[in-house]
Design a protein around this motif. Structure first.
Motif, PDB file in Angstrom:
ATOM      1  N   GLY A  71       0.539  -0.608   0.199  1.00  0.00           N
ATOM      2  CA  GLY A  71      -0.178   0.050   0.034  1.00  0.00           C
ATOM      3  C   GLY A  71       1.082   1.338  -0.169  1.00  0.00           C
ATOM      4  O   GLY A  71       2.372   1.640   0.423  1.00  0.00           O
ATOM      5  N   HIS A  72       0.203   1.768  -0.955  1.00  0.00           N
ATOM      6  CA  HIS A  72       0.938   3.758  -0.529  1.00  0.00           C
ATOM      7  C   HIS A  72       1.512   4.240   0.452  1.00  0.00           C
ATOM      8  O   HIS A  72       2.549   4.907   0.020  1.00  0.00           O
ATOM      9  N   GLN A  73       0.290   4.161   1.729  1.00  0.00           N
ATOM     10  CA  GLN A  73       1.121   4.312   2.893  1.00  0.00           C
ATOM     11  C   GLN A  73       2.539   4.352   2.781  1.00  0.00           C
ATOM     12  O   GLN A  73       3.444   4.970   3.663  1.00  0.00           O
ATOM     13  N   ASP A 155       0.037  13.526  -0.679  1.00  0.00           N
ATOM     14  CA  ASP A 155       1.206  13.469  -0.036  1.00  0.00           C
ATOM     15  C   ASP A 155       2.090  14.273  -0.588  1.00  0.00           C
ATOM     16  O   ASP A 155       3.217  14.262  -0.047  1.00  0.00           O
ATOM     17  N   ASN A 174      -1.035   1.353  11.642  1.00  0.00           N
ATOM     18  CA  ASN A 174      -1.914   1.890  10.778  1.00  0.00           C
ATOM     19  C   ASN A 174      -1.794   3.091  10.146  1.00  0.00           C
ATOM     20  O   ASN A 174      -2.134   4.484  10.758  1.00  0.00           O
ATOM     21  N   PHE A 176      -1.351   7.434   8.380  1.00  0.00           N
ATOM     22  CA  PHE A 176      -2.122   8.632   8.278  1.00  0.00           C
ATOM     23  C   PHE A 176      -1.179   9.584   8.290  1.00  0.00           C
ATOM     24  O   PHE A 176      -1.215  10.428   8.507  1.00  0.00           O
ATOM     25  N   TYR A 205      -5.244   4.056  -7.056  1.00  0.00           N
ATOM     26  CA  TYR A 205      -6.729   3.874  -5.636  1.00  0.00           C
ATOM     27  C   TYR A 205      -7.701   3.033  -6.031  1.00  0.00           C
ATOM     28  O   TYR A 205      -8.942   3.583  -6.397  1.00  0.00           O
ATOM     29  N   LYS A 209      -9.547   0.691  -1.429  1.00  0.00           N
ATOM     30  CA  LYS A 209      -8.318   1.309  -0.657  1.00  0.00           C
ATOM     31  C   LYS A 209      -8.456   2.726  -0.261  1.00  0.00           C
ATOM     32  O   LYS A 209      -8.288   2.910   0.833  1.00  0.00           O
ATOM     33  N   SER A 212     -10.229   2.231   3.191  1.00  0.00           N
ATOM     34  CA  SER A 212      -9.447   0.978   4.565  1.00  0.00           C
ATOM     35  C   SER A 212      -8.588   3.174   4.208  1.00  0.00           C
ATOM     36  O   SER A 212      -8.374   2.928   5.767  1.00  0.00           O
ATOM     37  N   PHE A 213      -8.274   3.760   3.331  1.00  0.00           N
ATOM     38  CA  PHE A 213      -7.351   4.493   3.831  1.00  0.00           C
ATOM     39  C   PHE A 213      -8.219   5.786   4.589  1.00  0.00           C
ATOM     40  O   PHE A 213      -7.255   6.206   5.783  1.00  0.00           O
ATOM     41  N   ASP A 216      -8.414   4.651   8.184  1.00  0.00           N
ATOM     42  CA  ASP A 216      -6.974   4.761   8.867  1.00  0.00           C
ATOM     43  C   ASP A 216      -7.039   6.477   9.331  1.00  0.00           C
ATOM     44  O   ASP A 216      -6.411   6.465  10.230  1.00  0.00           O
TER      45      ASP A 216
END
Ligand code: UDP
Ligand code: MG
Length: 307
Positions: A71-73, A155, A174, A176, A205, A209, A212-213, A216
């Protein structure tokens, strides 16, 4: 090292060559002491090979290859953990964030800021439902949480080493990041820009996703959803109380109720309220457990003359 650029990559083979050229051009205009950290987040296409070739050509290209898609984060986080620069840029690989803006972010930072985020003034080529959900989400989360997360930002930003050290030392699982960066404080500002269309490929995305983002983000920065049970419990109890009075009135003064109705109504209403209040109490404790397991620093000091 002056500047590190962190780039999360998931299936971006057709963007990488152009991205690399534009990044190098824009970063070398600031300093030659730079690094580009590509984090390959389990791409299924040729992205990794392209990155490896770039790293052979240019030793300032570093890469981290994840064993699968995390995942991206987390891809961004891995880059931050390994960044060595005094300033760190986070940028998407799809060229929606124009690399040319880095110079502007950097200059703004030199005016005395620790975080300069890029705020999108306009977003072209994105579906109205993506724009609308994003807009709603940021306003919603700002209502819920105590930290205010800048509206309409991704981001894409530049942060100082000081901020990066704080983010890297936050052990919560998690992530963010945009919320965590906002939470860290110090001097933060923005530069606005027009977000472009993806250069190639399509968004990675998916709605699941995104959801869930969003969860989070909300759970990391607000315990309000847990407290909802308490509020609901008191509201239900209050309504129940009046309804119980009504039931008793019907039974003892009107005498026109079916046998058994009154006792059923009274017990259901009463127990409903009690249950929600109990859930709320559990929620309050759970919220405190959440706060503790996140293990965030309690405060961050800007300055002090203590030795
Ligand atoms: N990305 C990633 N892992 C993922 C999804 C996306 O590393 O699971 C990267 C992707 O390669 C891009 C950035 O995160 O560099 C933003 O993703 P995308 O452009 O798909 O999101 P959008 O701009 O549509 O919100
Ligand atoms: Mg994108």
């Amino acid at each position: 090292m002056d500047i590190s650029v962190v780039i999360p990559v998931f299936n971006e083979e057709s963007n990488l060559p152009v991205l690399y050229e534009r990044l190098v051009n824009s970063v070398t205009a600031i300093s030659n002491d730079y690094e580009l950290i590509f984090v390959n987040d389990g791409s299924k296409d040729n992205s990794l090979n392209i990155i490896k070739e770039l790293s052979l050509k240019n030793a300032q290209v570093k890469y981290i290859d994840f064993s699968k898609n995390f995942g991206h984060q987390l891809a961004v986080f891995a880059g931050l953990e390994n960044a060595k620069g005094d300033t760190i840029v986070i940028i998407d690989a799809d060229l929606q964030d124009p690399p040319e803006l880095i110079k502007e972010l950097y200059n703004k930072m030199k005016e005395g800021y620790d975080v300069v985020y890029a705020q999108r003034e306009q977003r072209v080529g994105e579906s109205w439902h993506k724009l609308m959900t994003a807009k709603l989400f940021y306003r919603f989360i700002n209502r819920l949480s105590e930290v205010s997360i800048p509206l309409d930002t991704g981001d894409f930003r530049i942060i100082s080493k000081k901020i990066n050290d704080i983010i890297v030392s936050m052990p919560e699982r998690n992530k963010f990041l945009r919320g965590q960066i906002a939470w860290a404080g110090f001097n933060q500002t923005f530069v606005s820009y027009n977000r472009e269309e993806r250069y190639a490929g399509k968004t990675n995305y998916s709605y699941s996703k995104m959801f869930s983002f969003a969860f989070d983000g909300i759970t990391a920065f607000s315990n309000l959803p847990l407290r909802l049970a308490t509020y609901l419990g008191f509201a239900v109890s209050l309504i129940s109380f009046f309804f119980i009075l009504y039931t008793l009135y019907q039974k003892y003064f009107k005498h026109d109720v079916v046998q058994g109705w009154s006792s059923l109504m009274v017990s259901i209403l009463f127990i409903g309220g009690v249950q929600l209040i109990c859930l709320g109490i559990i929620g309050e404790y759970l919220g405190r457990i959440m706060d503790n397991v996140k293990q965030r620093p309690l405060y961050i000091v800007r300055e002090s003359n203590l030795k």
